[in-house]
Design a protein around this motif. Structure first.
Motif, PDB file in Angstrom:
ATOM      1  N   MET A   1      -6.919  -2.784   2.664  1.00 37.50           N
ATOM      2  CA  MET A   1      -6.421  -4.003   2.060  1.00 37.50           C
ATOM      3  C   MET A   1      -6.887  -5.207   2.837  1.00 37.50           C
ATOM      4  O   MET A   1      -7.260  -6.226   2.292  1.00 37.50           O
TER       5      MET A   1
ATOM      6  N   GLU B   1       1.261  -2.495  -9.466  1.00 31.65           N
ATOM      7  CA  GLU B   1       1.814  -2.584  -8.118  1.00 31.65           C
ATOM      8  C   GLU B   1       1.086  -3.620  -7.315  1.00 31.65           C
ATOM      9  O   GLU B   1       1.658  -4.308  -6.497  1.00 31.65           O
TER      10      GLU B   1
ATOM     11  N   ASP C   1      -9.416   9.933  -7.451  1.00 34.41           N
ATOM     12  CA  ASP C   1      -8.120  10.074  -8.080  1.00 34.41           C
ATOM     13  C   ASP C   1      -8.287  10.182  -9.568  1.00 34.41           C
ATOM     14  O   ASP C   1      -7.767  11.077 -10.208  1.00 34.41           O
TER      15      ASP C   1
ATOM     16  N   GLU D   1      -0.623   1.093 -14.031  1.00 29.86           N
ATOM     17  CA  GLU D   1       0.534   1.177 -13.144  1.00 29.86           C
ATOM     18  C   GLU D   1       0.143   0.769 -11.738  1.00 29.86           C
ATOM     19  O   GLU D   1       0.818   0.038 -11.069  1.00 29.86           O
ATOM     20  N   ILE D   2      -0.984   1.262 -11.359  1.00 27.00           N
ATOM     21  CA  ILE D   2      -1.407   0.973 -10.002  1.00 27.00           C
ATOM     22  C   ILE D   2      -1.682  -0.502  -9.864  1.00 27.00           C
ATOM     23  O   ILE D   2      -1.322  -1.140  -8.892  1.00 27.00           O
TER      24      ILE D   2
ATOM     25  N   ALA E   1      -7.478   8.642   0.984  1.00 24.10           N
ATOM     26  CA  ALA E   1      -7.100   7.267   0.699  1.00 24.10           C
ATOM     27  C   ALA E   1      -6.191   6.749   1.795  1.00 24.10           C
ATOM     28  O   ALA E   1      -6.280   5.606   2.196  1.00 24.10           O
TER      29      ALA E   1
ATOM     30  N   MET F   1     -11.766   5.879  -3.274  1.00 25.64           N
ATOM     31  CA  MET F   1     -10.361   6.211  -3.438  1.00 25.64           C
ATOM     32  C   MET F   1     -10.050   6.487  -4.880  1.00 25.64           C
ATOM     33  O   MET F   1      -9.643   7.554  -5.252  1.00 25.64           O
TER      34      MET F   1
ATOM     35  N   ALA G   1      -7.029   1.478  -0.418  1.00 20.78           N
ATOM     36  CA  ALA G   1      -6.892   1.172   0.996  1.00 20.78           C
ATOM     37  C   ALA G   1      -7.779   0.026   1.446  1.00 20.78           C
ATOM     38  O   ALA G   1      -8.449  -0.608   0.658  1.00 20.78           O
TER      39      ALA G   1
ATOM     40  N   ASP H   1      -3.661   6.179 -14.664  1.00 14.33           N
ATOM     41  CA  ASP H   1      -2.546   5.384 -14.176  1.00 14.33           C
ATOM     42  C   ASP H   1      -2.944   4.012 -13.749  1.00 14.33           C
ATOM     43  O   ASP H   1      -2.202   3.347 -13.067  1.00 14.33           O
TER      44      ASP H   1
ATOM     45  N   SER I   1       2.717   6.428  -6.282  1.00 13.62           N
ATOM     46  CA  SER I   1       2.409   6.353  -7.710  1.00 13.62           C
ATOM     47  C   SER I   1       1.188   7.192  -8.028  1.00 13.62           C
ATOM     48  O   SER I   1       1.097   7.807  -9.061  1.00 13.62           O
ATOM     49  N   ILE I   2       0.259   7.229  -7.138  1.00  9.14           N
ATOM     50  CA  ILE I   2      -0.929   8.022  -7.410  1.00  9.14           C
ATOM     51  C   ILE I   2      -0.551   9.483  -7.495  1.00  9.14           C
ATOM     52  O   ILE I   2      -1.029  10.216  -8.330  1.00  9.14           O
TER      53      ILE I   2
ATOM     54  N   VAL J   1       0.838  -1.191   0.000  1.00  4.03           N
ATOM     55  CA  VAL J   1       0.000   0.000   0.000  1.00  4.03           C
ATOM     56  C   VAL J   1       0.869   1.236   0.000  1.00  4.03           C
ATOM     57  O   VAL J   1       0.544   2.231  -0.611  1.00  4.03           O
TER      58      VAL J   1
ATOM     59  N   SER K   1       3.704   1.683  -1.335  1.00  6.39           N
ATOM     60  CA  SER K   1       4.262   1.990  -2.638  1.00  6.39           C
ATOM     61  C   SER K   1       3.183   2.495  -3.565  1.00  6.39           C
ATOM     62  O   SER K   1       3.453   3.046  -4.611  1.00  6.39           O
ATOM     63  N   LEU K   2       1.962   2.300  -3.163  1.00  4.91           N
ATOM     64  CA  LEU K   2       0.849   2.646  -4.028  1.00  4.91           C
ATOM     65  C   LEU K   2       0.687   4.145  -4.119  1.00  4.91           C
ATOM     66  O   LEU K   2       0.521   4.713  -5.175  1.00  4.91           O
ATOM     67  N   PHE K   3       0.745   4.779  -2.986  1.00  2.00           N
ATOM     68  CA  PHE K   3       0.364   6.173  -2.978  1.00  2.00           C
ATOM     69  C   PHE K   3       1.345   7.071  -3.694  1.00  2.00           C
ATOM     70  O   PHE K   3       0.937   7.998  -4.333  1.00  2.00           O
TER      71      PHE K   3
END
Lengths: 205, 328
Positions: free
Chosen positions: B20, B68, B114, B64-65, A31, B110, B18, B61, A8-9, A2, A4-6
């Motif tokens: 998770m 990840e 974005d 990309e996301i 988030a 979320m 989020a 994105d 990127s956003i 998680v 590493s996620l932000f």
């Protein structure tokens, strides 16, 4: 993952209008809120469960107790000394939290407030009016049982009376973990001292 | 109808965000092939294969996301082409509506926000971006109730409401699609997630279901812990006069003769605690916590004797006695 996620956003959107940047920041903040919830829980376990943390706490506690002993000569009363020790222990515990949690900040802040309140004690005695517990009141207040309990929990965790429910639960999680560590450390410390001290000290009046 | 498909599959789009712990479980059930449905109102979705062509063009994105998080989910949408998504995704959707919407609710807040930002800035006024923006806006409005931190772009909202026929919020089957109820549900999810964590923390709460009972247990546990601290501080007060003089000596002595000296004393505390009338749960929990601290001394720190095998010798027999006496 998680975490590493932000980044990127945030970083992938290059368009540079300030309004969108503000929105972006707000969005990533919200988030992060939900991410933090699970992170706080896992982190609080990691924070308060390791042995090293306990050792550090115990050594700090010893130091603080020694300083307290030096400052106020033992009057001979155990209860007042006990209260002092407990306050010291709580302060050291809150200090180990490094100010990330609300309860730790409140514990450290009450020390300042308590020293101020000593001078203002006379003012406060008449201020509060005790509520008469009528049957109607009891009936009314019984309905949201869960909310009542949440309020009680808010009173137990220092500095969390007017805190939202999810935050209260987070604080309670961290507080419980911290208390467990405190109990473990103090037990071992007491055991150590009790073992080392001659029996005559323990039976002293 | 197309949009419904798209809406539902948005659930997958926001998987990266989020919550998770809650959603990872749900995600396991979700099929990424649902994903293509998102832009289905004006897009072609290739069977299950998705590439980030559209997203790249839209400046999003998501690949990309996803990269990840899962590394295999991508969307391929070609603008300007309204074709019906393969019926299989639709069927699958209905199969897992619950999970989708759960994920959907959490994620959309979320990701939608974005993406909205990103989509806004996009110069292409393809139908997809417009409609996705609308859907984003609509969902953003729902999420806003809970978060109160999103910007309220009223102009977009009004544009949305004019074309509401496209926007459907995918709620759970048989449940209200109200924006309020969705926000409420998300809030309840948050709370229940934290309660679950507390359940793991507080011993003896596995069987208790329901918030009230759990809260009772939590309150009792916190109170018992605080009482323990009080008791221990009193105990420390009795021995602490000696703190000043020879604390270092004590520790030094302890390190040397730890196993021997503590055995005679070890018998005392449990009985003392039990006899003093303290509730059993307190005594119990106190010793339960001591058990994990059985590790080899790694440093010469005097306080390291807290963790060495002395605890094993000291407490094990006591704990066993205690447990047997308490019938645990």
């Amino acid at each position: 993952m998680v975490d590493s996620l932000f980044p990127s956003i945030e970083t992938t959107v290059d368009d540079a209008s300030p309004e969108s940047r503000r929105k972006r920041r707000r969005i990533s903040e919200t988030a992060k809120e939900t991410a933090e919830s699970s992170e706080i829980n896992q982190e609080s376990l990691k924070r308060w469960r390791t042995n090293r943390v306990q050792q550090i706490y115990a050594s700090k506690l010893v130091e603080a107790l020694r300083r307290v002993r030096q400052r106020s000569n033992d009057g001979g009363k155990i209860t007042s000394a006990a209260r002092e020790i407990r306050d010291t222990a709580d302060r050291v515990l809150a200090a180990s939290a490094r100010g990330t949690t609300r309860w730790s900040r409140a514990v450290l802040a009450t020390r300042v407030r308590a020293s101020l309140k000593k001078h203002k004690k006379a003012k406060l005695t008449g201020a509060r009016k005790p509520r008469k517990d009528t049957a109607a009141e009891r009936k009314r207040s019984k309905l949201p049982a869960v909310e009542r309990k949440l309020k009680i929990l808010g009173r137990l965790v220092p500095g969390c009376r007017k805190v939202t429910v999810p935050n209260l639960l987070d604080e309670a999680t961290d507080y419980i973990a911290a208390l467990e560590m405190q109990v473990r450390a103090m037990e071992s410390l007491a055991e150590l001292l009790a073992a080392a001290a001659p029996r005559s000290m323990l039976t002293r009046p | 109808m197309m949009m419904m498909n798209g809406e539902a599959t948005e659930a997958e789009l926001f998987l990266n965000c989020a919550d998770m712990s809650v959603l990872e479980r749900q995600r396991a059930q979700l099929n990424y092939h649902h994903l293509p449905g998102f832009f289905s109102n004006s897009s072609t979705i290739n069977g299950g294969e998705i590439d980030d062509g559209f997203l790249a063009s839209a400046g999003l994105d998501l690949p990309e996301i996803y990269g990840e998080v899962h590394g295999d989910a991508r969307i391929s949408v070609s603008p300007g082409n309204i074709t019906n998504e393969s019926g299989n995704s639709k069927k699958r959707k209905f199969g897992c509506v619950d999970t989708e919407t759960k994920v959907f609710n959490e994620k959309k807040k979320m990701m939608m926000m974005d993406r909205e930002v990103e989509v806004e800035e996009e110069e292409e006024k393809s139908k997809i971006t417009e409609q996705s923006t609308k859907s984003i806006m609509k969902m953003k409005n729902k999420a806003k109730k809970e978060q109160n931190s999103c910007s309220n772009d009223s102009s977009k909202v009004t544009k949305d409401s004019q074309r509401t026929d496209y926007i459907h919020v995918r709620a759970r089957r048989g449940q209200a699609t109200d924006s309020h109820s969705i926000a409420e549900r998300a809030r309840r999810e948050k709370i229940s997630e934290r309660m679950k964590f507390l359940q793991d923390l507080v011993p003896g709460c596995e069987k208790i279901t329901g918030k009230a009972g759990m809260l009772d247990e939590i309150i009792n546990y916190v109170q018992s812990l605080q009482r323990q601290v009080e008791f221990l501080s009193m105990k420390l007060a009795t021995v602490s006069p000696r703190l000043d003089f020879n604390i270092d000596d004590i520790f030094a002595k302890e390190v040397v003769s730890a196993p021997m000296m503590n055995l005679p004393n070890s018998v005392m505390p449990p009985h003392m605690m039990v006899n003093s009338g303290y509730p059993h749960d307190m005594v119990n929990s106190g010793y339960v916590h001591f058990n994990p601290m059985q590790q080899v001394v790694t440093s010469s720190d005097p306080l390291a004797c807290f963790n060495n095998g002395q605890s094993a010798t000291m407490w094990d027999s006591d704990v066993q006695n205690l447990y047997s006496s308490l019938g645990v």
